[in-house]
Write a protein that holds these residues in place. Structure first.
Motif, PDB file in Angstrom:
ATOM      1  N   PHE A   1     -30.254 -30.794 -20.364  1.00  0.00           N
ATOM      2  CA  PHE A   1     -28.868 -30.707 -19.922  1.00  0.00           C
ATOM      3  C   PHE A   1     -28.119 -32.020 -20.083  1.00  0.00           C
ATOM      4  CE2 PHE A   1     -30.524 -26.927 -18.073  1.00  0.00           C
ATOM      5  CZ  PHE A   1     -29.452 -26.073 -17.866  1.00  0.00           C
ATOM      6  N   VAL A   2     -28.829 -33.134 -19.984  1.00  0.00           N
ATOM      7  CA  VAL A   2     -28.158 -34.438 -20.058  1.00  0.00           C
ATOM      8  C   VAL A   2     -28.365 -35.108 -21.420  1.00  0.00           C
ATOM      9  CG1 VAL A   2     -28.330 -34.769 -17.570  1.00  0.00           C
ATOM     10  CG2 VAL A   2     -30.150 -35.652 -19.038  1.00  0.00           C
ATOM     11  N   VAL A   3     -28.865 -34.339 -22.385  1.00  0.00           N
ATOM     12  CA  VAL A   3     -29.123 -34.892 -23.719  1.00  0.00           C
ATOM     13  C   VAL A   3     -28.272 -34.203 -24.782  1.00  0.00           C
ATOM     14  CG1 VAL A   3     -30.862 -35.161 -25.517  1.00  0.00           C
ATOM     15  CG2 VAL A   3     -31.465 -35.645 -23.158  1.00  0.00           C
ATOM     16  N   GLY A   4     -28.401 -32.900 -24.888  1.00  0.00           N
ATOM     17  CA  GLY A   4     -27.672 -32.137 -25.897  1.00  0.00           C
ATOM     18  C   GLY A   4     -27.865 -30.655 -25.678  1.00  0.00           C
ATOM     19  N   ARG A   5     -27.014 -29.850 -26.307  1.00  0.00           N
ATOM     20  CA  ARG A   5     -27.029 -28.419 -26.007  1.00  0.00           C
ATOM     21  C   ARG A   5     -27.845 -27.584 -26.991  1.00  0.00           C
ATOM     22  NH1 ARG A   5     -20.558 -28.156 -25.313  1.00  0.00           N
ATOM     23  NH2 ARG A   5     -20.800 -29.133 -27.361  1.00  0.00           N
ATOM     24  N   THR A   6     -28.187 -28.135 -28.137  1.00  0.00           N
ATOM     25  CA  THR A   6     -28.957 -27.363 -29.118  1.00  0.00           C
ATOM     26  C   THR A   6     -30.303 -26.937 -28.545  1.00  0.00           C
ATOM     27  OG1 THR A   6     -27.927 -28.669 -30.881  1.00  0.00           O
ATOM     28  CG2 THR A   6     -29.840 -27.352 -31.474  1.00  0.00           C
ATOM     29  N   GLY A   7     -30.943 -27.832 -27.813  1.00  0.00           N
ATOM     30  CA  GLY A   7     -32.219 -27.508 -27.185  1.00  0.00           C
ATOM     31  C   GLY A   7     -32.098 -26.405 -26.159  1.00  0.00           C
ATOM     32  N   LEU A   8     -30.929 -26.309 -25.504  1.00  0.00           N
ATOM     33  CA  LEU A   8     -30.698 -25.226 -24.536  1.00  0.00           C
ATOM     34  C   LEU A   8     -30.682 -23.884 -25.242  1.00  0.00           C
ATOM     35  CD1 LEU A   8     -27.909 -26.654 -22.169  1.00  0.00           C
ATOM     36  CD2 LEU A   8     -30.326 -26.296 -21.637  1.00  0.00           C
ATOM     37  N   TRP A   9     -29.980 -23.804 -26.376  1.00  0.00           N
ATOM     38  CA  TRP A   9     -29.926 -22.548 -27.127  1.00  0.00           C
ATOM     39  C   TRP A   9     -31.323 -22.110 -27.541  1.00  0.00           C
ATOM     40  CZ3 TRP A   9     -25.581 -24.558 -30.903  1.00  0.00           C
ATOM     41  CH2 TRP A   9     -24.389 -24.691 -30.188  1.00  0.00           C
ATOM     42  N   ILE A  10     -32.103 -23.046 -28.072  1.00  0.00           N
ATOM     43  CA  ILE A  10     -33.454 -22.702 -28.520  1.00  0.00           C
ATOM     44  C   ILE A  10     -34.315 -22.263 -27.338  1.00  0.00           C
ATOM     45  CG2 ILE A  10     -35.568 -23.602 -29.577  1.00  0.00           C
ATOM     46  CD1 ILE A  10     -33.824 -25.412 -31.293  1.00  0.00           C
ATOM     47  N   SER A  11     -34.183 -22.958 -26.208  1.00  0.00           N
ATOM     48  CA  SER A  11     -34.956 -22.599 -25.007  1.00  0.00           C
ATOM     49  C   SER A  11     -34.598 -21.198 -24.530  1.00  0.00           C
ATOM     50  CB  SER A  11     -34.692 -23.613 -23.889  1.00  0.00           C
ATOM     51  OG  SER A  11     -35.123 -24.902 -24.253  1.00  0.00           O
ATOM     52  N   PHE A  12     -33.301 -20.881 -24.506  1.00  0.00           N
ATOM     53  CA  PHE A  12     -32.859 -19.561 -24.073  1.00  0.00           C
ATOM     54  C   PHE A  12     -33.371 -18.474 -25.020  1.00  0.00           C
ATOM     55  CE2 PHE A  12     -29.109 -21.714 -21.847  1.00  0.00           C
ATOM     56  CZ  PHE A  12     -29.708 -21.588 -20.600  1.00  0.00           C
ATOM     57  N   ILE A  13     -33.326 -18.751 -26.315  1.00  0.00           N
ATOM     58  CA  ILE A  13     -33.819 -17.783 -27.297  1.00  0.00           C
ATOM     59  C   ILE A  13     -35.308 -17.524 -27.079  1.00  0.00           C
ATOM     60  CG2 ILE A  13     -34.347 -17.429 -29.749  1.00  0.00           C
ATOM     61  CD1 ILE A  13     -31.753 -18.935 -30.391  1.00  0.00           C
ATOM     62  N   PHE A  14     -36.071 -18.604 -26.931  1.00  0.00           N
ATOM     63  CA  PHE A  14     -37.516 -18.461 -26.736  1.00  0.00           C
ATOM     64  C   PHE A  14     -37.825 -17.683 -25.460  1.00  0.00           C
ATOM     65  CE2 PHE A  14     -41.386 -19.986 -24.659  1.00  0.00           C
ATOM     66  CZ  PHE A  14     -42.338 -19.647 -25.620  1.00  0.00           C
ATOM     67  N   ILE A  15     -37.201 -18.070 -24.353  1.00  0.00           N
ATOM     68  CA  ILE A  15     -37.487 -17.435 -23.064  1.00  0.00           C
ATOM     69  C   ILE A  15     -37.106 -15.962 -23.076  1.00  0.00           C
ATOM     70  CG2 ILE A  15     -36.841 -17.380 -20.615  1.00  0.00           C
ATOM     71  CD1 ILE A  15     -36.559 -20.457 -20.792  1.00  0.00           C
ATOM     72  N   SER A  16     -35.908 -15.646 -23.601  1.00  0.00           N
ATOM     73  CA  SER A  16     -35.427 -14.263 -23.583  1.00  0.00           C
ATOM     74  C   SER A  16     -36.280 -13.350 -24.457  1.00  0.00           C
ATOM     75  CB  SER A  16     -33.967 -14.202 -24.023  1.00  0.00           C
ATOM     76  OG  SER A  16     -33.819 -14.712 -25.340  1.00  0.00           O
TER      77      SER A  16
END
Length: 412
Positions: A216-231
């Motif tokens: 969250f405090v670094v960049g948002r690309t990793g958030l998208w990938i994390s959400f894709i993986f988890i979902s």
């Protein structure tokens, strides 16, 4: 008997620490100010090659790996020829280090890894350590200035930016966020393991959350990938969906903004409203600054130059020659359409060849999708950490299918 067992445990712990250092230094590839170009990834690769030679460890390359290596060597040779005309060897460098660090670097560590679980623990712990450093730098900005004294960063934002943190790594922004999501993925894969006790699973979840929050405090690309993986990975797991729903309701009622205001009260000029808006924007694909910026970037037209490759990644001023941030477009502009297709298609065939006899087919297909998704933002394949992780997982998965699985919960 007990003395021998203690000696083995001691050796295992020492060995585990060395393997952890190797993985940490490779994925975070630190470039120190006092030794530029001698990055930790390059030093680690040279070191492990010497260890392999001294220990006489054998590395067996299967036919598919040899074929993929031959394709990469062919592409490197073509890029050298292109660079001779363009005077830009960036693409050659990218392909060379992709081959040495990402692919061969994964092969070099596998002989020392005893199980898939051990490898996942190594990645999870490495990313968790970085997560703590990143979060500390976010809440203590002076720490970032100290790091800048010793580390060369490739950030496209000022180190004094209150809303973005850096870590003990030369990667920053989107690239660092993608590395941190490796910890989230490792935690997710470990959760699917049948642990003997619930305490181990709690540790995995906590470490995974450290990695996730640090994104969250670094960049948002990793958030998208994390959400894709988890979902995708847990989308049909009703227990997980229920737990996620309860967690969502919990965060809804605790007023995250108030909590963030309290945590950042010591940071002057920090706007919780701006930071929350920046994070919230990442969930709105229809009106997202990053997506909009990528859509506005031009794609070089297909002509003779882009068909056979211009050999250019950056111009004499260091600016992006293709005018586009996407990894696919940069590679297409530099290598040319034909060779770009050869690279990505051969990579797909190489990864897919591991899936057939795997006991983790779903997980491997998700990881393949993530590799190709990440390059939509930036050339993440040529930032080496993500493909190094993927290759390592695929190789250890193959190794685990050939021998009995061993439990390594005792390392905690």
């Amino acid at each position: 008997m007990n003395k021998n067992l203690q000696r083995n445990n001691s050796l295992f712990n020492y060995s585990f620490f060395l393997k952890l250092l190797y993985i940490f230094f490779v994925i975070y590839d630190i470039d120190f100010t006092f030794s530029p170009s001698f990055t930790t990834a390059r030093i680690s690769i040279v070191t492990i090659i010497l260890i392999l030679i001294l220990k006489r460890k054998k590395i067996e390359f299967q036919r598919r790996t040899v074929n993929f290596l031959l394709v990469l060597l062919f592409l490197i040779a073509c890029s050298i020829l292109q660079a001779a005309f363009s005077n830009d060897f960036t693409q050659t460098s990218r392909l060379f280090y992709f081959t040495v660090i990402s692919l061969l670097g994964a092969y070099f560590i596998i002989p020392f890894i005893r199980s898939r679980n051990e490898l996942l623990w190594l990645f999870l712990i490495a990313c968790s350590i970085q997560g703590v450093i990143v979060l500390y730098g976010f809440f203590v900005p002076a720490f970032k200035l100290t790091l800048e004294t010793y580390i060369i960063y490739g950030a496209n934002f000022g180190i004094d930016n209150l809303y973005r943190s850096v870590g003990f790594s030369s990667s920053s922004g989107a690239a660092l966020s993608v590395i941190q999501c490796i910890g989230v993925i490792s935690a997710g894969l470990l959760i699917t393991t049948n642990f003997r006790n619930g305490f181990t699973k709690i540790i995995v979840i906590v470490l995974g959350l450290v990695c996730f929050v640090s994104i969250f405090v670094v960049g948002r690309t990793g958030l998208w990938i994390s959400f894709i993986f988890i979902s995708v990975m847990f989308g049909n797991n009703y227990r997980f969906i229920l737990s996620f729903a309860v967690l969502t309701i919990f965060f809804y009622y605790i007023n995250l903004n108030a909590l963030l205001e309290s945590a950042t009260s010591g940071l002057s000029d920090f706007s919780v409203e701006y930071f929350s808006g920046w994070l919230g924007e990442s969930l709105d694909v229809s009106d997202n600054a990053t997506v909009n910026a990528l859509n506005e970037m031009s794609i070089p037209p297909l002509d003779w130059d882009t068909l056979i490759g211009t050999g250019k990644i950056s111009d004499s001023n260091g600016l992006n020659s293709s005018g586009n941030d996407m990894g696919y477009i940069q590679t297409y502009y530099s290598l040319g359409l034909i060779l770009t297709f050869v690279f990505y298609f051969s990579l797909l065939l190489f990864l897919k060849s591991f899936v057939k006899n795997s006991s983790n087919i779903k997980a491997l297909y998700i990881l393949i999708a993530i590799v190709f998704f990440a390059d939509l933002k930036e050339p993440m394949l040529f930032k080496y950490a993500l493909p190094f992780f993927i290759f390592s997982i695929f190789l250890i998965d193959k190794k685990s299918n050939l021998k009995a699985k061993i439990s390594y919960e005792s390392i905690i």
